[in-house]
Every structure is written in structure tokens, then in C-alpha cells.
Design an enzyme around this catalytic site. Structure first.
Site, PDB file in Angstrom:
ATOM      1  N   ASN A 182       0.772  -1.218  -0.090  1.00  0.00           N
ATOM      2  CA  ASN A 182      -0.079  -0.163   0.045  1.00  0.00           C
ATOM      3  C   ASN A 182       0.881   1.227   0.045  1.00  0.00           C
ATOM      4  O   ASN A 182       1.635   1.588   0.751  1.00  0.00           O
ATOM      5  CB  ASN A 182      -1.029  -0.038   1.363  1.00  0.00           C
ATOM      6  N   ASN A 205      -2.965   4.405  -2.569  1.00  0.00           N
ATOM      7  CA  ASN A 205      -4.128   5.178  -1.802  1.00  0.00           C
ATOM      8  C   ASN A 205      -4.138   6.666  -2.237  1.00  0.00           C
ATOM      9  O   ASN A 205      -3.294   7.128  -2.050  1.00  0.00           O
ATOM     10  CB  ASN A 205      -3.707   5.213  -0.386  1.00  0.00           C
ATOM     11  N   CYS A 265      -4.776  10.841  -0.226  1.00  0.00           N
ATOM     12  CA  CYS A 265      -4.115  12.005   0.527  1.00  0.00           C
ATOM     13  C   CYS A 265      -4.160  13.204   0.040  1.00  0.00           C
ATOM     14  O   CYS A 265      -4.489  13.618  -1.309  1.00  0.00           O
ATOM     15  CB  CYS A 265      -2.564  11.540   0.281  1.00  0.00           C
TER      16      CYS A 265
END
Length: 303
Positions: A100, A128, A131
Site C-alpha cells: 500500500n 491510496n 492523501c
């Protein structure tokens, strides 16, 4: 005999159960409770270019049927993860792992993905995009299709492994963002990340979390996650990893019928370290009860 195997972006895994990033560390602590090689795989702790201490404390708040966290991506940095954690991992996990990756600029994402995807232990890179974009006014990369497309395209160009984009639920049209990621070459989609939430300490008359807001997870978010997985399944052709509030094998079946190929288990691991083990053991029993011979045959079955 039921078949729990599924194919995730070209890699066959024994079952669809994947501990979610941030809820399983690098697997070492959980390997002391049970043999984690029974898992399909696991997604290790969110990793950034530089080491991060994370947000100030308190950064955990309890809430009925869930928890709110504002940990802030605490991690030792990608180079240390490669030199220390991934070198140690084969001692207790002999399958491909899901890496990740997080970042605060496109350059950071590219830096991390380029390095982590070279590692033999890594089977998939989960990116991901929840952010904040430090060069784009602080808004999350995942809140609009254009920025999601750009990040996906950039990491796909350099990744040696399948790229799975992890989406935030804190958006108005998650299907449009998933479609943008698919158009940019994403091999899969993960959803949902945590739901923006807060608690207030009424005695102190201030927010419980030092960061004010945090991400809600736990069984309370399962209906939200199911709805979004269902919507995204209608929008894209690539595999979906569903997550959010999964605590039982029945939840796994629901998530797969909504459209998920694999299912991540997050907060349940923090309540019960045997959560994934118990789900995997329960899965064949539930399959037999509902006359499911193979899990792959039920993907999107509720549509």
C-alpha cells in the site's frame, strides 16, 4: 467441496480474504497468533517516501459499532520498508503481499511505486489516493476524476506489478472516479477508505481527536461500502476489492455479490486478532449453506 480460490489481477489466491492496510502492520505480530499463510494475502501499512511519525495524539476515538482514526500514515518510509520489513517478511509469510502506497505529490507516488514494485515479495501495488495534494491546494487526489486519472496514469507507466487504486468514499460520484482510474490503466479498484467523521468530548467541550476529524471504520460503514461497491461494479470492468465494515463470512458473501472480487477486513482485526482466520474458516460453511460451489460465480451476483 467448495472452491474459495479467486483470481485477482492475474494472480490466483486461495481465498478472497485480505487484511486491510493499517490494520495488520507488516503481518509479523499477527503471525504470532496464527499462521497468516492461510490468508489470500494482506495489504501492509500505508507507505510514503519519507518516514512519518503521524498525527498528534489523541488520534483514536471510539464510537458505537466502529472507531475513528487519525493516525496520519505513520510509517518508516519506503526505503526502510524495502530494506527491513520486506526482507524479514519471508520468515513468516510465503505468499505475494499487497504493497500500500501513499503520497503527497505525484512525484512521491511515482518514487514509491517504482521502488516497491521491483520487489519479488510484492504481488500488487495498492495506491491510496485519499492523501492531500500538496501542490494542488491540499485537496485529496481522489476527489475528482482528473486528478485520479493523472496519478493512476503516472504510476501505471512505471509499475512492474498490477496497480490497484484505493478510493475515498468522501466524494459525490465514486463511480466517475473509478471510471477515470480504469481509463488511465488501473488493473483494479479498492473501496472504500474510511468515512470522514468526528467525536466531541462534552466535558472538555472540544473534539476528541487532536486533528479534529478522522476516518470512521467498523461494522457501521458496511452499508455505505456495499452501496459504493455496487455502483462501481456497474461502472468498470476491472476487479474490485471491497472493504468497509466486514466482520463475518456473510459480510464477505454480500460484498462479493455487490461486485467485489476480493474483500479486505480492516477494523475487525483490531478488535479480534483472529478475525480473518475465523472468517476464512467460516466461509466454506456459509458457502455450503447457500449452495455456493465457487466464490467466483457469485461476483456481482446481486445485479
Amino acid at each position: 467441496m467448495v472452491n474459495t480460490k479467486i483470481n485477482l489481477c492475474g494472480i490466483t489466491i486461495d481465498n478472497p480474504i485480505i487484511p486491510a492496510s493499517g490494520c495488520f502492520g507488516y503481518g509479523k505480530e499477527f503471525s504470532e497468533f496464527y499462521d497468516i499463510n492461510m490468508l489470500g494475502t494482506f495489504s501492509f501499512k500505508g507507505t510514503t517516501k519519507e518516514p512519518r511519525f503521524g498525527n498528534p495524539t489523541p488520534r483514536i476515538a471510539e464510537t458505537p459499532s466502529g472507531m475513528i482514526n487519525s493516525v496520519g500514515l505513520q510509517n518508516p518510509g519506503v526505503d526502510t520498508v524495502i530494506s527491513r520489513e520486506l526482507k524479514e517478511m519471508p520468515k513468516y509469510f510465503n505468499k505475494k503481499v499487497m504493497a500500500n502506497i501513499s503520497g503527497f505529490s505525484q512525484e512521491e507516488y511515482v518514487y514509491c511505486v517504482e521502488r516497491i514494485s521491483r520487489e519479488d515479495q510484492v504481488g500488487w501495488v495498492e495506491v491510496n489516493i485519499s492523501c492531500p495534494n500538496v501542490h494542488g491546494g491540499g485537496m485529496s487526489f481522489g476527489v475528482n476524476p482528473d486528478s485520479a486519472y493523472e496519478i493512476t496514469k503516472a504510476v501505471k507507466e512505471i509499475s512492474l506489478k498490477p496497480v490497484i487504486i484505493k478510493l475515498s468514499p468522501n466524494v459525490t460520484d465514486i463511480a466517475a472516479i473509478a471510471k477515470a482510474c480504469e481509463s488511465a490503466g488501473a488493473d483494479g479498484i479498492s473501496l472504500i477508505n474510511t468515512v470522514l467523521s468526528m467525536r466531541i468530548d462534552i466535558a472538555k467541550r472540544k473534539p476528541v481527536l487532536a486533528n479534529t476529524f478522522g476516518g470512521l471504520s467498523g461494522s457501521c460503514v458496511l452499508p455505505i461500502a456495499l452501496r459504493m461497491v455496487y455502483q462501481v461494479y456497474n461502472a468498470v470492468k476491472i476487479p474490485i476489492i471491497g472493504m468497509g465494515g466486514v466482520t463475518t463470512a456473510k459480510d464477505v458473501i454480500e460484498m462479493m455479490m455487490a461486485g467485489a472480487t476480493a474483500v479486505q477486513v480492516g477494523a475487525a482485526n483490531l478488535v479480534n486478532p483472529y478475525a480473518c482466520k475465523e472468517i476464512i474458516e467460516e466461509l466454506p460453511i456459509i458457502m455450503e449453506k447457500y449452495k455456493i460451489n465457487s466464490l467466483e460465480e457469485i461476483i456481482g451476483g446481486a445485479h
